[in-house]
Design a protein around this motif. Structure first.
Motif, mmCIF file in Angstrom:
data_model
loop_
_atom_site.group_PDB
_atom_site.id
_atom_site.type_symbol
_atom_site.label_atom_id
_atom_site.label_comp_id
_atom_site.label_asym_id
_atom_site.label_seq_id
_atom_site.Cartn_x
_atom_site.Cartn_y
_atom_site.Cartn_z
ATOM 1 N N VAL A 70 31.734 36.017 42.903
ATOM 2 C CA VAL A 70 32.827 35.946 41.943
ATOM 3 C C VAL A 70 33.909 35.000 42.490
ATOM 4 O O VAL A 70 34.542 35.299 43.514
ATOM 5 C CB VAL A 70 33.438 37.339 41.689
ATOM 6 N N PRO A 71 34.118 33.863 41.852
ATOM 7 C CA PRO A 71 35.177 32.952 42.329
ATOM 8 C C PRO A 71 36.573 33.509 42.000
ATOM 9 O O PRO A 71 36.784 34.089 40.928
ATOM 10 C CB PRO A 71 34.908 31.650 41.575
ATOM 11 N N VAL A 72 37.492 33.330 42.926
ATOM 12 C CA VAL A 72 38.882 33.757 42.731
ATOM 13 C C VAL A 72 39.730 32.483 42.674
ATOM 14 O O VAL A 72 39.785 31.718 43.654
ATOM 15 C CB VAL A 72 39.348 34.678 43.859
ATOM 16 N N LEU A 73 40.382 32.254 41.537
ATOM 17 C CA LEU A 73 41.142 31.027 41.311
ATOM 18 C C LEU A 73 42.640 31.329 41.319
ATOM 19 O O LEU A 73 43.069 32.376 40.812
ATOM 20 C CB LEU A 73 40.751 30.394 39.984
ATOM 21 N N HIS A 74 43.396 30.400 41.851
ATOM 22 C CA HIS A 74 44.849 30.461 41.799
ATOM 23 C C HIS A 74 45.344 29.065 41.403
ATOM 24 O O HIS A 74 45.031 28.080 42.075
ATOM 25 C CB HIS A 74 45.460 30.876 43.149
ATOM 26 N N ASP A 75 46.100 29.039 40.297
ATOM 27 C CA ASP A 75 46.608 27.774 39.768
ATOM 28 C C ASP A 75 45.475 26.796 39.476
ATOM 29 O O ASP A 75 45.600 25.579 39.705
ATOM 30 C CB ASP A 75 47.616 27.139 40.743
ATOM 31 N N GLY A 76 44.357 27.325 39.020
ATOM 32 C CA GLY A 76 43.235 26.490 38.637
ATOM 33 C C GLY A 76 42.429 25.981 39.820
ATOM 34 O O GLY A 76 41.502 25.190 39.632
ATOM 35 N N ARG A 77 42.746 26.445 40.990
ATOM 36 C CA ARG A 77 42.025 25.987 42.180
ATOM 37 C C ARG A 77 41.254 27.157 42.785
ATOM 38 O O ARG A 77 41.733 28.285 42.789
ATOM 39 C CB ARG A 77 42.981 25.404 43.224
ATOM 40 N N LEU A 78 40.071 26.846 43.306
ATOM 41 C CA LEU A 78 39.249 27.878 43.941
ATOM 42 C C LEU A 78 39.892 28.287 45.251
ATOM 43 O O LEU A 78 40.056 27.453 46.154
ATOM 44 C CB LEU A 78 37.833 27.351 44.192
#
Length: 205
Positions: free
Chosen positions: A112-120
């Motif tokens: 499950v990828p976790v993104l913050h501000d559209g970044r991985l």
């Protein structure tokens, strides 16, 4: 005369003894015959050695062996039938019983990828298992792909709402995650009772 007297007395004594012996010998024969009669009668009425042996063997047999032939024949038949029924029932119970509870573990982990501000930012790695009644095992196997898709969607929603931020291993976070995953799995197969988290970890970028 005096010289002949001892000779005559001896001869008379000899003749008397011989006569007495003859008289005693004659009644002895019937006595012996009479004494022998019971022995002959006993021998005539006595059983032969083989017959006596057979009688002794019959007397030594246990009471159950002296029963009627019908009883002896019925006992093995009844015993054999009971054993066959018992073996059949035991085998059916061992191979035909369905476990009350069964589990299914997905062979592949969930990434499950976790993104913050559209970044991985990181990737969550989870191993999930399903708890179900034993009768639902085949249904779960048949719907594995659909279940995996539904669970992955819920994991992505959980990640995008901040569920894996901070202390994601706390009991409160994990309890909510299990409840959400179980509800999604029950939407596919209502018989599923729980979703279990076997492993959970985060791989930083």
């Amino acid at each position: 005369m005096r010289k002949l007297l001892p000779v005559l007395l001896s001869l008379a004594a000899f003749m008397g003894g011989a006569a007495g012996g003859e008289m005693l010998r004659r009644p002895a024969a019937p006595v012996e015959a009479a004494a022998g009669a019971p022995e002959q009668g006993h021998d005539a009425t006595a059983a032969s050695p083989d017959t006596a042996k057979g009688g002794a063997e019959h007397a030594e047999l246990p009471a159950s062996a002296q029963d009627s032939p019908q009883a002896d024949h019925a006992a093995p038949a009844g015993h054999g039938g009971t054993g066959a029924e018992g073996g059949t029932a035991g085998g059916h119970g061992a191979s035909g019983d369905v476990p009350a509870i069964a589990w299914f573990e997905f062979p592949q982990q969930f990434l499950v990828p976790v993104l913050h501000d559209g970044r991985l930012d990181s990737t969550m790695i989870l191993s999930l298992s399903l708890e179900m009644p034993g009768t639902a095992r085949e249904t779960v196997h048949a719907h594995e792909i659909k279940l995996r898709d539904a669970l992955l969607r819920q994991l992505l929603i959980h990640a995008n709402t901040g569920g894996f931020d901070g202390n994601f291993t706390s009991e409160a976070h994990l309890r909510k995650l299990r409840a959400d995953l179980t509800a999604v799995a029950q939407g596919v197969i209502p018989g599923i009772t729980a979703v279990l988290i076997g492993d959970i970890g985060r791989q930083e970028r």
